[in-house]
Design an enzyme around this catalytic site. Structure first.
Site, PDB file in Angstrom:
ATOM      1  CD  GLN A 121      -2.792  -1.233   2.441  1.00 60.47           C
ATOM      2  OE1 GLN A 121      -2.570  -0.519   3.418  1.00 60.47           O
ATOM      3  NE2 GLN A 121      -3.739  -2.159   2.436  1.00 60.47           N
ATOM      4  CG  HIS A 185      -3.014  -0.600   7.743  1.00 53.77           C
ATOM      5  ND1 HIS A 185      -3.692  -1.047   8.840  1.00 53.77           N
ATOM      6  CD2 HIS A 185      -3.574  -1.245   6.689  1.00 53.77           C
ATOM      7  CE1 HIS A 185      -4.618  -1.926   8.477  1.00 53.77           C
ATOM      8  NE2 HIS A 185      -4.563  -2.052   7.155  1.00 53.77           N
ATOM      9  CD  GLU A 281     -14.170   4.124  13.401  1.00 49.13           C
ATOM     10  OE1 GLU A 281     -14.328   3.211  14.222  1.00 49.13           O
ATOM     11  OE2 GLU A 281     -13.463   5.138  13.614  1.00 49.13           O
ATOM     12  CE1 TYR A 291     -12.696  11.183  16.638  1.00 50.15           C
ATOM     13  CE2 TYR A 291     -10.485  11.813  17.288  1.00 50.15           C
ATOM     14  CZ  TYR A 291     -11.782  12.155  16.986  1.00 50.15           C
ATOM     15  OH  TYR A 291     -12.186  13.473  17.054  1.00 50.15           O
ATOM     16  CE1 TYR A 302     -10.080  -7.219   6.365  1.00 45.12           C
ATOM     17  CE2 TYR A 302      -7.928  -7.261   7.421  1.00 45.12           C
ATOM     18  CZ  TYR A 302      -8.910  -6.581   6.737  1.00 45.12           C
ATOM     19  OH  TYR A 302      -8.735  -5.255   6.429  1.00 45.12           O
TER      20      TYR A 302
END
Length: 408
Positions: A121, A185, A281, A291, A302
């Protein structure tokens, strides 16, 4: 592949109106209401904390609009923003930037950018321009940086050369530490707030050993940070009282936040982040707030197992304004401030990756009051969306497309 001058989709419905708006002082109709747009079964039996936190009623745009493919030659575009002259500056995941006109003419690759690690990513991620770009030509961007200790979410800046072929004086100004070998991430969005400071979203890097660091105030992982143009902690940041707290932290407890935008009514920071299996979210970011990830979440592993104690609410931890289960994989986002499609005023538009559409959320008094899915039939992973100087929306997809979305 269709011709880029053809309309990729016309997704408009002429219908009666129901009053709602993102601006509490101006009532604008979002369009006809329908059943919630999500009809698939949720991954969990978790209950929302308040009515409308998930699966809000659907809305359909009244004004005829169209989404047109204006370019198809981009390579894995990740971020898009408007230049002061109305053209579009775009990052490509592999490590290049390009400039596109609103007619779809794409420049050659802009060089001079520090090497990125585009595995997984990673890559060249979000970007923004300096508020004084017209005079200083400065650009700021986020990227995955390979180091001896692994990979960092890093922030760099540089000057767009007069010939627009290179970035001059590129310098890394911030690194979210610690580095980790994971290529997942990174977070990666960046913007200027109304006080002239940079706001950056960072991910917690996905692996089990770094996941808890989203809760640690001594690391830059899983955070929103607020820094100067030189990468120093911004003045006015909240004070986290735990020992070793980093002064650049603005909020903590995030998983993989790939969407960041300023609410045009309140000037507050809004953020979209990927959940695991369920639990994507939308958060309204408050200074010093936590948060919750991974202590609370509306998602599961998963594998189907609970995350931690399987808790969704806890005192001292913020609830999302909105969440999805199953996920849509929200990425780049923007609030609409144009007037060409009146019912979109102050609505939030979010690129959806696994969802393969653009999410439209109607906002009123900081709550979601309606949801619509745009460009569904395009079957594209929408990576980022921005508003152009002409008032239209522009979106990029992982497949290399650039869309213009505007009143028909």
């Amino acid at each position: 592949m269709r011709n880029i001058n053809q309309i990729a989709i016309v997704s408009s419905v002429l219908i009666s109106l129901l009053s709602c708006s993102g601006d509490k002082d101006v009532d604008v109709n979002p369009g006809t209401t329908t059943n919630p747009v999500e009809g698939n079964a949720a991954n969990t039996t978790y209950k929302p904390a308040f009515e409308g936190q998930t699966r809000i009623r659907g809305v359909q745009t009244n004004t005829p609009y169209e989404g047109v493919v204006i370019a198809t030659t981009l390579t894995s575009p990740w971020g898009i923003t408007s230049l002061t002259d109305g053209r579009l500056l775009i990052t490509e995941k592999t490590g290049t930037m390009r400039i596109a006109t609103t007619a779809g003419v794409v420049s050659g690759a802009i060089t001079g950018i520090p090497a990125v690690n585009s595995a997984g990513q990673g890559g060249l991620l979000g970007l923004c321009i300096d508020p004084e770009f017209a005079t200083n030509r400065m650009i700021y961007w986020v990227f995955a940086e390979a180091t001896a200790g692994g990979n960092n979410t890093a922030v760099a800046k540089g000057k767009l050369a007069a010939d627009e072929k290179t970035i001059e004086g590129a310098t890394v100004i911030y690194r979210a530490k610690p580095a980790n070998a994971s290529t997942l991430h990174y977070g990666g969005r960046i913007l200027f707030d109304k006080t002239g400071f940079l706001v950056v979203s960072t991910g917690e890097r996905s692996v089990l050993e770094t996941r808890p660091l989203a809760q640690s105030v001594t690391t830059g992982l899983g955070k929103v940070v607020r820094i100067t143009k030189e990468g120093q902690p911004a003045t006015g940041n909240p004070i986290f009282t735990q020992a070793g707290a980093l002064p650049e932290l603005y909020s903590i407890g995030h998983r993989n936040p790939q969407g960041l935008a300023l609410n045009p009514v309140t000037n507050e920071i809004w953020l979209a982040e990927h959940g695991p299996r369920g639990g994507d979210e939308i958060n309204r970011i408050k200074a010093g707030a936590n948060y919750g990830w991974p202590t609370i979440t509306y998602g599961i592993e998963y594998s189907g197992e609970k995350i931690g104690a399987g808790t969704q609410q806890q005192d001292g931890l913020e609830q999302p304004v909105y969440y999805w289960d199953p996920v849509v994989s929200p990425s780049g986002m923007t609030f609409y401030t144009g007037n060409r499609v009146p019912e979109w005023q102050n609505n939030l538009f979010i690129g959806a990756l696994s969802g393969m559409h653009i999410v439209r959320l109607a906002i009123k008094d900081n709550k979601v009051v309606g949801e619509e899915r745009l460009l569904v039939s395009e079957n594209q992973r929408f990576r980022d969306v921005t508003q152009g100087k002409d008032g239209a929306l522009y979106a990029v997809t992982d497949g290399g497309r650039l869309y213009k979305i505007d009143k028909k």
